[in-house]
Design an enzyme around this catalytic site. Structure first.
Site, PDB file in Angstrom:
ATOM      1  N   HIS A 174       1.291  -1.508  -0.413  1.00  0.00           N
ATOM      2  CA  HIS A 174       0.340   0.326   0.220  1.00  0.00           C
ATOM      3  C   HIS A 174       0.906   1.928   0.115  1.00  0.00           C
ATOM      4  O   HIS A 174       2.049   0.657   0.278  1.00  0.00           O
ATOM      5  CB  HIS A 174      -1.242   0.122   1.654  1.00  0.00           C
ATOM      6  CG  HIS A 174       0.174  -0.583   2.178  1.00  0.00           C
ATOM      7  ND1 HIS A 174       0.406  -0.946   3.146  1.00  0.00           N
ATOM      8  CD2 HIS A 174      -0.830   1.303   3.770  1.00  0.00           C
ATOM      9  CE1 HIS A 174       0.361  -0.714   3.758  1.00  0.00           C
ATOM     10  NE2 HIS A 174       0.171   0.647   4.787  1.00  0.00           N
ATOM     11  N   HIS A 210      -7.096  -0.934   5.185  1.00  0.00           N
ATOM     12  CA  HIS A 210      -6.523  -0.268   5.651  1.00  0.00           C
ATOM     13  C   HIS A 210      -6.105   1.187   5.084  1.00  0.00           C
ATOM     14  O   HIS A 210      -6.549   2.355   5.682  1.00  0.00           O
ATOM     15  CB  HIS A 210      -4.721  -0.489   6.454  1.00  0.00           C
ATOM     16  CG  HIS A 210      -4.068   0.385   6.427  1.00  0.00           C
ATOM     17  ND1 HIS A 210      -3.981   0.838   8.461  1.00  0.00           N
ATOM     18  CD2 HIS A 210      -3.049   0.632   6.251  1.00  0.00           C
ATOM     19  CE1 HIS A 210      -3.189   1.134   7.929  1.00  0.00           C
ATOM     20  NE2 HIS A 210      -1.675   1.353   7.440  1.00  0.00           N
ATOM     21  N   HIS A 215       4.679  -4.311  10.622  1.00  0.00           N
ATOM     22  CA  HIS A 215       4.669  -3.751  12.180  1.00  0.00           C
ATOM     23  C   HIS A 215       5.235  -5.014  13.282  1.00  0.00           C
ATOM     24  O   HIS A 215       4.124  -5.724  13.702  1.00  0.00           O
ATOM     25  CB  HIS A 215       3.565  -2.742  11.964  1.00  0.00           C
ATOM     26  CG  HIS A 215       4.280  -1.901  11.372  1.00  0.00           C
ATOM     27  ND1 HIS A 215       4.902  -0.664  11.096  1.00  0.00           N
ATOM     28  CD2 HIS A 215       3.088  -1.758  10.434  1.00  0.00           C
ATOM     29  CE1 HIS A 215       4.613   0.430  10.680  1.00  0.00           C
ATOM     30  NE2 HIS A 215       3.832  -0.044   9.864  1.00  0.00           N
ATOM     31  N   HIS A 260       1.909   4.429   1.974  1.00  0.00           N
ATOM     32  CA  HIS A 260       2.126   4.770   2.922  1.00  0.00           C
ATOM     33  C   HIS A 260       3.346   5.015   2.943  1.00  0.00           C
ATOM     34  O   HIS A 260       3.559   4.060   2.545  1.00  0.00           O
ATOM     35  CB  HIS A 260       1.627   4.187   4.114  1.00  0.00           C
ATOM     36  CG  HIS A 260       0.350   4.397   4.910  1.00  0.00           C
ATOM     37  ND1 HIS A 260      -1.046   3.545   5.520  1.00  0.00           N
ATOM     38  CD2 HIS A 260      -0.490   5.597   4.549  1.00  0.00           C
ATOM     39  CE1 HIS A 260      -1.848   4.238   5.627  1.00  0.00           C
ATOM     40  NE2 HIS A 260      -1.686   5.506   4.587  1.00  0.00           N
ATOM     41  N   ASP A 297      -0.622  -4.186   6.121  1.00  0.00           N
ATOM     42  CA  ASP A 297      -1.203  -3.170   7.584  1.00  0.00           C
ATOM     43  C   ASP A 297      -2.394  -3.941   7.616  1.00  0.00           C
ATOM     44  O   ASP A 297      -3.028  -2.723   8.193  1.00  0.00           O
ATOM     45  CB  ASP A 297      -1.180  -1.646   7.458  1.00  0.00           C
ATOM     46  CG  ASP A 297       0.340  -1.482   7.662  1.00  0.00           C
ATOM     47  OD1 ASP A 297       1.568  -2.124   8.046  1.00  0.00           O
ATOM     48  OD2 ASP A 297       0.891  -0.245   7.877  1.00  0.00           O
ATOM     49  N   ASP A 330       6.182   4.760   5.211  1.00  0.00           N
ATOM     50  CA  ASP A 330       7.257   3.794   5.532  1.00  0.00           C
ATOM     51  C   ASP A 330       6.602   2.043   5.753  1.00  0.00           C
ATOM     52  O   ASP A 330       7.613   1.768   6.058  1.00  0.00           O
ATOM     53  CB  ASP A 330       6.495   3.809   7.331  1.00  0.00           C
ATOM     54  CG  ASP A 330       4.659   3.064   7.473  1.00  0.00           C
ATOM     55  OD1 ASP A 330       4.345   3.219   6.513  1.00  0.00           O
ATOM     56  OD2 ASP A 330       4.488   2.443   8.198  1.00  0.00           O
ATOM     57  N   HIS A 331       6.318   2.443   4.061  1.00  0.00           N
ATOM     58  CA  HIS A 331       6.310   0.955   3.514  1.00  0.00           C
ATOM     59  C   HIS A 331       6.856   1.703   1.758  1.00  0.00           C
ATOM     60  O   HIS A 331       7.259   0.217   1.344  1.00  0.00           O
ATOM     61  CB  HIS A 331       4.395   0.996   3.026  1.00  0.00           C
ATOM     62  CG  HIS A 331       4.383   0.056   4.506  1.00  0.00           C
ATOM     63  ND1 HIS A 331       4.321  -1.768   4.558  1.00  0.00           N
ATOM     64  CD2 HIS A 331       3.920   0.678   5.496  1.00  0.00           C
ATOM     65  CE1 HIS A 331       3.564  -1.618   5.969  1.00  0.00           C
ATOM     66  NE2 HIS A 331       3.033  -0.211   6.448  1.00  0.00           N
TER      67      HIS A 331
END
Length: 255
Positions: A52, A108, A168, A54, A130, A56-57
């Site tokens: 996805h 998400h 995570h 975001h 996530d 942090d990915h």
């Protein structure tokens, strides 16, 4: 074929699979942990899988592509670092000789996908970003409770031995909430002791398994009487499976 979680940021894992020559990575939010692992293990990066949009990915995708020439795969309907091969549910991809099936798992984010490999080292493997965490699930930033419930139902229906590679290290905090929901769940108590021991040794709690998550994860157990009872004590208006799931997620948000 080896499976390694590379720690990133404060609690992310960038998953790496390699055959001692070539590697693929999943959701590289930053490039440096991957570059260091590639150098340490003398590996060539062949593929990057993204679940996805975001940051942090995706934050390390461009640097890794530039450094390695690796092919990038990601969701069809989310903003992504171009160029990449866009995928949606039912699509197939091959990397390192492994066959992955793409699963749509909105909730998400609106276009979140997961990658399922039916056989790596004689067991299935799931990269779920996530959407599903050990003992929990992702927050609903863009999707609806009905979408997330359907996505989790799809993942829960995968074979029990499937290794669940979440993005995570949220396990201990998720299990604290899960124990509030199902204080009498012995499997949950046993797993909490194991996960606590692993974290005290600075070891990852992941991967989990689909079978374990069916036993201990309240977000996969919203049709169980014990979960329904405690959720309705939190929100008496929760009366059907979607509203029960929504109330459970809201309870977790403020837990």
């Amino acid at each position: 074929m080896l499976l390694i979680p590379l720690p990133a940021f404060t609690d992310n894992y960038i998953w790496m699979v390699h055959d001692e020559r070539h590697a693929l990575v999943v959701d590289p939010g930053e490039a440096q942990p991957v570059l260091e692992a590639l150098q340490r293990l003398s590996l060539q990066l062949a593929a990057i899988l993204v679940t996805h949009h975001h940051g942090d990915h995706t934050g390390g995708v461009a640097a890794l592509r530039e450094a390695s020439g690796a092919q990038v795969f990601g969701p069809a309907h989310e903003p992504m670092p171009e160029p990449l091969t866009r995928l949606s549910g039912g699509d197939q991809l091959q990397a390192l000789g492994l066959n992955f099936r793409v699963i749509d798992v909105p909730g998400h984010t609106a276009g979140h996908i997961a990658y399922f490999c039916a056989d790596m080292n004689n067991a299935p493997l799931l990269f779920c970003g996530d959407t599903l965490f050990s003992g929990g699930c992702g927050r609903l930033f863009e999707g609806s409770p009905a979408q997330m419930l359907a996505s989790l139902d799809t993942l829960a229906a995968l074979p029990g031995p499937t290794r669940v590679c979440c993005a995570h290290e949220y396990t201990l905090s998720n299990l604290e909430f899960a124990r509030a929901v199902e204080p009498g769940n012995q499997a949950l108590a046993d797993y909490t002791a194991k996960a606590t021991s692993l974290r005290l040794q600075q070891q990852p709690t992941l991967p989990s398994s689909v079978l374990l998550e069916r036993q201990i994860n309240p977000f996969l157990r919203t049709r169980h009487a014990t979960v329904i009872q405690t959720v309705q004590a939190f929100d008496a208006s929760a009366c059907d499976e979607v509203s029960i799931f929504a109330a459970l997620r809201q309870w977790k948000n403020q837990f």
